[in-house]
Write an enzyme that holds these catalytic residues in place. Structure first.
Site, PDB file in Angstrom:
ATOM      1  N   ASN A 138      51.023  72.857  48.194  1.00  0.00           N
ATOM      2  CA  ASN A 138      49.484  72.073  49.435  1.00  0.00           C
ATOM      3  C   ASN A 138      50.537  70.551  50.399  1.00  0.00           C
ATOM      4  O   ASN A 138      51.558  70.745  49.680  1.00  0.00           O
ATOM      5  CB  ASN A 138      48.509  70.777  48.651  1.00  0.00           C
ATOM      6  CG  ASN A 138      49.228  70.059  47.899  1.00  0.00           C
ATOM      7  OD1 ASN A 138      49.746  68.984  47.437  1.00  0.00           O
ATOM      8  ND2 ASN A 138      49.063  70.543  46.381  1.00  0.00           N
ATOM      9  N   ASP A 184      44.652  73.474  41.317  1.00  0.00           N
ATOM     10  CA  ASP A 184      44.039  73.629  40.752  1.00  0.00           C
ATOM     11  C   ASP A 184      43.447  75.140  39.769  1.00  0.00           C
ATOM     12  O   ASP A 184      43.826  75.028  39.188  1.00  0.00           O
ATOM     13  CB  ASP A 184      42.722  73.133  41.579  1.00  0.00           C
ATOM     14  CG  ASP A 184      42.347  72.426  41.549  1.00  0.00           C
ATOM     15  OD1 ASP A 184      42.203  71.408  41.181  1.00  0.00           O
ATOM     16  OD2 ASP A 184      41.434  71.915  43.249  1.00  0.00           O
ATOM     17  N   LYS A 201      59.814  90.944  45.407  1.00  0.00           N
ATOM     18  CA  LYS A 201      59.052  90.130  46.022  1.00  0.00           C
ATOM     19  C   LYS A 201      57.933  90.609  47.077  1.00  0.00           C
ATOM     20  O   LYS A 201      58.463  92.188  46.727  1.00  0.00           O
ATOM     21  CB  LYS A 201      60.264  90.043  47.470  1.00  0.00           C
ATOM     22  CG  LYS A 201      59.063  89.831  48.873  1.00  0.00           C
ATOM     23  CD  LYS A 201      60.563  89.296  49.640  1.00  0.00           C
ATOM     24  CE  LYS A 201      60.182  89.226  50.935  1.00  0.00           C
ATOM     25  NZ  LYS A 201      60.842  89.227  52.379  1.00  0.00           N
ATOM     26  N   LYS A 210      36.765  62.526  33.814  1.00  0.00           N
ATOM     27  CA  LYS A 210      38.045  62.627  33.105  1.00  0.00           C
ATOM     28  C   LYS A 210      37.906  61.080  31.943  1.00  0.00           C
ATOM     29  O   LYS A 210      38.930  60.309  31.670  1.00  0.00           O
ATOM     30  CB  LYS A 210      39.247  61.904  34.409  1.00  0.00           C
ATOM     31  CG  LYS A 210      39.135  63.839  35.227  1.00  0.00           C
ATOM     32  CD  LYS A 210      39.426  63.675  36.404  1.00  0.00           C
ATOM     33  CE  LYS A 210      40.034  64.758  37.090  1.00  0.00           C
ATOM     34  NZ  LYS A 210      40.961  65.064  37.531  1.00  0.00           N
TER      35      LYS A 210
HETATM   36  O1  C5P Z   1      39.684  66.639  40.060  1.00  0.00           O
HETATM   37  P1  C5P Z   1      40.637  66.150  41.425  1.00  0.00           P
HETATM   38  O2  C5P Z   1      42.000  67.144  41.289  1.00  0.00           O
HETATM   39  O3  C5P Z   1      40.387  65.904  42.412  1.00  0.00           O
HETATM   40  O4  C5P Z   1      40.867  64.985  40.055  1.00  0.00           O
HETATM   41  C1  C5P Z   1      41.955  65.083  41.057  1.00  0.00           C
HETATM   42  C2  C5P Z   1      43.267  63.658  39.786  1.00  0.00           C
HETATM   43  O5  C5P Z   1      43.525  64.394  39.015  1.00  0.00           O
HETATM   44  C3  C5P Z   1      44.378  63.184  40.531  1.00  0.00           C
HETATM   45  O6  C5P Z   1      45.041  61.503  40.011  1.00  0.00           O
HETATM   46  C4  C5P Z   1      44.922  63.358  39.935  1.00  0.00           C
HETATM   47  O7  C5P Z   1      46.942  63.471  39.763  1.00  0.00           O
HETATM   48  C5  C5P Z   1      44.725  64.517  38.608  1.00  0.00           C
HETATM   49  N1  C5P Z   1      44.981  65.746  38.543  1.00  0.00           N
HETATM   50  C6  C5P Z   1      45.645  66.445  37.412  1.00  0.00           C
HETATM   51  N2  C5P Z   1      46.021  67.659  36.650  1.00  0.00           N
HETATM   52  C7  C5P Z   1      45.064  68.406  37.245  1.00  0.00           C
HETATM   53  C8  C5P Z   1      44.519  67.774  38.767  1.00  0.00           C
HETATM   54  C9  C5P Z   1      44.101  66.810  38.976  1.00  0.00           C
HETATM   55  O8  C5P Z   1      46.486  65.580  36.885  1.00  0.00           O
HETATM   56  N3  C5P Z   1      45.507  69.777  37.316  1.00  0.00           N
END
Ligand code: C5P
Length: 400
Positions: free
Chosen positions: A212, A281, A291, A343
């Site tokens: 990203n 995610d 490849k 969280k």
């Molecule tokens: O749920 P979302 O991804 O929007 O949450 C963002 C927060 O969670 C950020 O602080 C990000 O660094 C953390 N995060 C994480 N591991 C993930 C996804 C998000 O630590 N897999």
């Protein structure tokens, strides 16, 4: 720069060609709200005149140990100038000046006030590369550092004398930034902070992957702000090409799974965990070894959800104080609050993606049990300092 507002800085200017940069430095300090008292040595006055500094600072320029009345008009400039000053900053600092201060010599106004001062001393060396590299200069610089003097630079590069190497004075802005960092309140002294920053890269094949547009700048700025506030800082960074803030321990990772492993192994004994990383995610179920070749039809990727590093850390029985980030494209307050509760985080920093992701500035809202706390749009380091201040307000003072 709030930290310099209403502070008095004694700016010493010694005799080097870089003295012309001290005029710009004086201007930056004045612009930031500082009162600047310039002390110009006899050698410094060969390069820049007192009139330049007087015009820039709007204050008298101090040049003579014997003829000055001092701030209090009692003929003791060497005592009165450093009293109540936030710092004495000497830029440029010549080899000769540093040698004299390192040995406690007090034979002009500037060296005498350095000896008489009861505030911090910062020096920005400037000299020819051969002078800088001489054992005598290195001994003196080491002695100054051992005596608690902050040595800013020097940089390497082309020199006024035509030679190239170490000894160039830092640019005015760099010196200004270093002073502002130095003066930040040490509100996280004794705290051990772990951060994540940047994007992650989830490989698809040997050359492609999912990532990203996170630049990592906000996380790096927070690491810097934590260091400035006196914390011990480790930063787990995804793939970014940013310089590590001085004093920060950095662990480079690529994927979300790497980041989770690095966080787990660095977590013991941490007081604060700040998850700034834009962790992917999802990751591909399979990383193919060769490849992927273009075909005529469509390509389907099967993805599996990544672990939520922050949620895992926050759920630990002895969890550190956890701070999350919520970058949203809409409904910021609703989504940030939902994230905070889901969280179980004491603090979430929310921003709309148009304000923050990838850019140099950010405007954020802090969400905690007491409500919403917006911070004004500013460069990311200023925003980071505001976040650190808020964290320091929320946690109890360190008693270890
Ligand atoms: O749920 P979302 O991804 O929007 O949450 C963002 C927060 O969670 C950020 O602080 C990000 O660094 C953390 N995060 C994480 N591991 C993930 C996804 C998000 O630590 N897999």
């Amino acid at each position: 720069m709030a930290v310099l507002a209403e502070k008095r800085i004694v700016l010493g200017v010694t005799g080097g060609i870089a003295a012309y940069k001290a005029a710009e430095l004086a201007r930056l300090l004045v612009k930031a709200g500082a009162t600047v008292d310039v002390v110009l040595t006899a050698a410094g006055a060969h390069f820049v005149t007192a009139a330049t500094f007087q015009a820039l600072t709007g204050r008298p320029v101090w040049t003579d140990l014997w003829n000055e009345s001092g701030l209090a008009g009692r003929g003791m400039a060497h005592i009165d100038l450093p009293r109540g000053a936030a710092a004495v900053l000497v830029a440029p600092a010549t080899a000769d000046f540093m040698a004299r201060v390192a040995h406690g010599v007090a034979d002009d106004l500037l060296t005498t006030l350095c000896l008489a001062r009861n505030c911090p001393l910062l020096v920005a060396p400037a000299m020819n590369v051969e002078m800088w590299e001489k054992a005598a200069t290195q001994r003196n610089v080491a002695q100054l550092a051992a005596d608690g003097v902050s040595v800013l630079g020097p940089a390497s590069g082309e020199q006024a004398c035509g030679e190239t190497g170490a000894g160039r004075m830092f640019e005015a802005q760099q010196i200004f930034d270093a002073l502002a960092a130095f003066l930040q309140p040490k509100r996280l002294a004794g705290r051990r902070v772990l951060l994540t920053a940047g994007p992650t890269f989830e490989a698809l094949d040997p050359v492609r992957g999912l990532t990203n547009s996170s630049s990592g700048r906000m996380g790096f700025a927070l690491a810097q702000a934590c260091i400035e506030a006196g914390a011990n800082v480790t930063l787990v960074a995804g793939p970014v090409s940013l310089a590590t803030p001085v004093g920060v321990d950095r662990i480079d990772v690529t994927s979300a799974l790497d980041m989770r492993d690095a966080v787990k192994s660095a977590l013991a004994g941490r007081h604060i965990f700040i998850a700034v990383a834009a962790v992917a995610d999802y990751r591909p179920v399979n990383v193919v070894e060769q490849k992927i070749k273009k075909g005529a039809g469509s390509l389907t990727l099967e993805l599996v959800v990544n672990p939520d590093i922050l949620a895992e850390v926050a759920a630990l029985p002895q969890a550190p104080f956890c701070v999350g980030f919520a970058a949203e494209s809409q409904n910021l307050a609703e989504f940030a609050e939902a994230k905070r509760h889901a969280k179980k985080l004491p603090l979430v920093v929310g921003n709309l993606v148009r304000d923050g992701l990838g850019g140099a500035t950010n405007s954020v809202i802090l969400f905690d049990d007491k409500g919403q706390h917006p911070l004004p749009l500013a460069d990311k380091l200023t925003v980071a300092r505001g976040i650190v201040d808020h964290i320091a307000n929320m946690i109890s003072p360190c008693t270890e």
